[in-house]
Structures are given as C-alpha cells and as structure tokens.
Design a protein around this motif. Structure first.
Motif, PDB file in Angstrom:
ATOM      1  N   THR A 200       0.833  -1.204   0.000  1.00  0.00           N
ATOM      2  CA  THR A 200       0.000   0.000   0.000  1.00  0.00           C
ATOM      3  C   THR A 200       0.865   1.249   0.000  1.00  0.00           C
ATOM      4  O   THR A 200       0.599   2.206  -0.745  1.00  0.00           O
ATOM      5  CB  THR A 200      -0.948  -0.001   1.213  1.00  0.00           C
TER       6      THR A 200
ATOM      7  N   ARG B 216       2.289   1.707  -3.469  1.00  0.00           N
ATOM      8  CA  ARG B 216       1.322   2.302  -4.403  1.00  0.00           C
ATOM      9  C   ARG B 216       1.189   3.804  -4.160  1.00  0.00           C
ATOM     10  O   ARG B 216       1.127   4.603  -5.107  1.00  0.00           O
ATOM     11  CB  ARG B 216      -0.040   1.637  -4.241  1.00  0.00           C
ATOM     12  N   CYS B 217       1.124   4.193  -2.898  1.00  0.00           N
ATOM     13  CA  CYS B 217       0.982   5.619  -2.570  1.00  0.00           C
ATOM     14  C   CYS B 217       2.180   6.409  -3.065  1.00  0.00           C
ATOM     15  O   CYS B 217       2.030   7.538  -3.541  1.00  0.00           O
ATOM     16  CB  CYS B 217       0.814   5.798  -1.062  1.00  0.00           C
TER      17      CYS B 217
ATOM     18  N   ALA C  87      -3.598   0.086  -8.138  1.00  0.00           N
ATOM     19  CA  ALA C  87      -4.151  -1.131  -7.528  1.00  0.00           C
ATOM     20  C   ALA C  87      -3.778  -2.369  -8.326  1.00  0.00           C
ATOM     21  O   ALA C  87      -3.846  -3.498  -7.803  1.00  0.00           O
ATOM     22  CB  ALA C  87      -5.667  -1.013  -7.407  1.00  0.00           C
TER      23      ALA C  87
ATOM     24  N   ASN D   2       0.943  -7.188  -5.313  1.00  0.00           N
ATOM     25  CA  ASN D   2       1.904  -7.450  -4.242  1.00  0.00           C
ATOM     26  C   ASN D   2       3.309  -7.331  -4.841  1.00  0.00           C
ATOM     27  O   ASN D   2       3.458  -7.020  -6.031  1.00  0.00           O
ATOM     28  CB  ASN D   2       1.672  -8.829  -3.609  1.00  0.00           C
TER      29      ASN D   2
END
Length: 396
Positions: free
Chosen positions: A223, A226-227, A241, A245
């Motif tokens: 996460t 991604r950010c 998204a 992983n």
C-alpha cells in the motif's frame, strides 16, 4: 543479430540459448533509430513495423510539475525520427525467423553454455548442458553474448571493471489510466524519480531507488508502495491497484561495467558480456547490436580472404574491441553523468514552479540548442554501425 548477418554471409553459425523461449518480461525493449536503420538494411523494416509497438519522438521529463523536453528525435533524418518500444521477445523471434531461412544457421534452445573448451591455450568451442545431456560445440570463434552475468566470460577468466552506480530500479507495470496521460519518460517529484515507458495498453514503469534499499520498500508494504507511485505521478494513482503485491515488482540491479580486454585467443565478448549498460537512455540493445554488426563487418572479409587462420581470427577480435571500446566508454560516461543529474534532481530543487529567470533561460534557450546533438548521440550512439557492402549475400 550477429548470427543472422553471419548466416546471410554464408558462415556456419550455432546459437545456444539457455531458455526454452524468449518470453522474459522486464528487460530492455527500446529500439533506437540506429537499429531501425539496420533492420531496414536487412530488409526487415516491414516485419519490425508489423510488431505491436509504441513510438516516442521526444523524451520528456516532468520535474516537480514542470515539463522539460530533453531529447527531440524529429531533428534526425527520415524515416526513423523516433525510438520504438516493442517487446524484446518479439524482436528476437523476428530475427530468429529470418535467420532460420539460411541453411548455415542453427538455433539450439535449452542449451546452457557453461564453459569454454581450450586446446593449447586457445578456445576451440564450448560445452553446454541440454535436456538430452551434455553438448560440445567446436568453433573457429566462440562469441560470448550471454549478458552481464556471462558464464562464458567467467570461464575465460575475464573480469569487467565496475563503475559504481548508486541506484537500483524497481520494474512493474500498470494499465493506462482512463484519463489520457501524455507520454513522459521521467517523473521527478518530492525527491523521487519514476520512469514511465508507454507500451500498447499499459505503462512499463521503473522506480529509481538507492542501491540496496528494496527490502525497506517490502517492509513498508505494498500500500505504501502504491501511494509513493501516485505521489510521483498523480495521473497513475487510480491504476496502482494493479500492483497486487511485490511479486509484481522486479528488482533490476543497475550496473555499468566493461572489460579492459574483450577477447582471448579464439573467443570474443560482445554486448552486455563485454559492457553492461545502465538503463539510462535505453541504449543497451542498440550498443549490443552495433557490436554484432562490427563483428560481422570484420569477420566475414577475414574468413573469405584467410579462412580459419587463427591469427586472422584473433586480429578480428582485437579490431572489434578497437572499434567499439571508445563509443562504449563515451556512452557509459554519459550515463554516469545522467545518474549524477538524476541524483541531484532528487536531492534538491532543480526547477522551481514557476521557473526562475535562470531556469527559464535554460529551458527556452539552452535546451533547444543541444537537443539535436542529444538526439543524434542517443538515437545513433557515438559510432553508429552499418552493415558493410559485400557482407550480405543477395537475398533469394
């Protein structure tokens, strides 16, 4: 490429490929004008154009919201005023299909060449493993083109000099966002740099990180990763998204190195086996292919004139290094400068938003004057190769 040109010239060639196919992702797919010109010379321009690909006529960077056009290939002579982005496996398959039309060409898949055969201080071939057992291939000249971790080079006892690069690259792909996004090679924001390579239907992306810090990203979690991507290139936020992983993220350990001695009696290293290139400017494929052309241009006349004379073969190897070593060293120096500039851009403000007077002068006056020079150097290299007249047999 070397096998194709030599086979076209009537030279018996065996190419050993350790894998069962060419389908490996996250490897170079940038084909520059110099290589496109060579494909035209081989009569393969139409076949190359038929491969699904993208074209970039400019290389832009967005630095803290300011778009800077670093390279503009439209200043180059027609017809190839762009770089082409195509899957490397498609390019290799095309070359193999063409080479297999020649009776003197043989490709052996799942043949892992692991060591050379030496007799009286001279390399006379290689030993390989295959699904059917051990394989020995005798050859007048053994060419190590097996990449930056070359097993053949290691068996020759040749060790490249390493020119330390302070970065690694994390490769991954994301779909193209619904809202159109302009083609941008580099996105630099908040001390981080992200490469976004447009390919049909998706972006091949590379996040530049400090060498050895990938475990820190893994510990922070997907996460957070991604950010980070969304913070550097906000237009990609809605598609991150797709990175489910860290199995979707591949680590490329960036290297710049080269051999001081490319050959020993009976064997020659070319491509990444002789000089690992950084991803900067995407020139790795093109410099490897230029090595192959230089080899064919030198070897074919020698074979036709002197046959398999050992001294003539060794003279060819030395001539290839003399021709290709300087342009390789110059490009690697340019890559190292680019890395320093990228490191500078990620550690301090290079372009303010809005740009200050000096920055506006550089963008508006200095860059337009050096773009044509950069286009030629990046597009062609410091010594572009052409297949010499008389090397290729007439196509039937």
């Amino acid at each position: 490429m070397a096998g194709l040109i030599l086979a076209r010239a009537g030279v018996d060639v065996v190419v050993l490929e350790k894998h069962a196919d060419f389908l490996r992702d996250f490897r170079g797919d940038t084909v520059h004008p110099s290589t496109l010109n060579l494909l035209d010379q081989l009569g393969l321009g139409a076949e190359a154009s038929a491969i699904e690909h993208s074209e970039l006529s400019t290389l832009d960077a967005v630095i803290d919201g300011i778009r800077v056009r670093a390279v503009d290939f439209t200043s180059l002579p027609a017809p190839h005023r762009y770089i082409t982005l195509m899957p490397q496996w498609d390019l290799l398959s095309m070359l193999v299909t063409e080479a297999q039309k020649q009776p003197s060409f043989r490709l052996m898949l799942e043949a892992n060449a692991h060591s050379v055969i030496q007799e009286n201080g001279r390399v006379v071939g290689v030993e390989a493993t295959t699904p059917d057992g051990p394989l020995r291939v005798n050859a007048v000249l053994t060419v190590a083109a097996d990449g930056r971790t070359s097993a053949v080079r290691d068996s020759l006892g040749l060790v490249p000099a390493d020119y330390g690069v302070p970065i690694d690259v994390l490769w991954f792909r994301v779909p193209r966002p619904t809202k159109p996004m302009r083609d941008t090679l580099a996105n630099i924001r908040g001390g981080s740099a992200l490469v976004t390579i447009p390919r049909p239907g998706y972006f091949q992306c590379g996040l530049l990180i400090r060498k050895g810090t990938f475990p820190e990203f893994q510990r922070a979690g997907i996460t957070a990763f991604r950010c980070k991507i969304g913070s550097i290139a906000p237009r990609l936020t809605d598609v991150t998204a797709a990175i489910s992983n860290f199995t979707d993220v591949k680590l490329l350990s960036v290297q710049i190195n080269r051999l001081h001695q490319w050959s020993v009696p009976g064997a020659l290293c070319i491509g990444d086996a002789a000089h690992a290139m950084s991803p900067a400017f995407g020139v790795g494929i093109n410099y490897a292919i230029q090595d192959a052309v230089a080899l064919a241009n030198t070897l074919v006349p020698a074979l036709r004139k002197q046959g398999a004379d050992a001294a003539a073969i060794d003279s060819v190897c030395a001539a290839v290094q003399r021709r290709r070593a300087l342009p390789t060293a110059l490009m690697q120096r340019m890559q190292r400068v680019a890395h320093r500039l990228i490191n500078s851009a990620t550690s301090r403000t290079v372009v303010h938003n809005p740009p200050r007077l000096r920055e506006r002068f550089v963008i508006a006056v200095v860059l337009p004057r050096i773009r044509p020079i950069l286009a030629r150097i990046v597009g062609y290299g410091f010594r572009p190769e052409r297949i010499a007249s008389g090397v290729l047999k007439p196509r039937r």
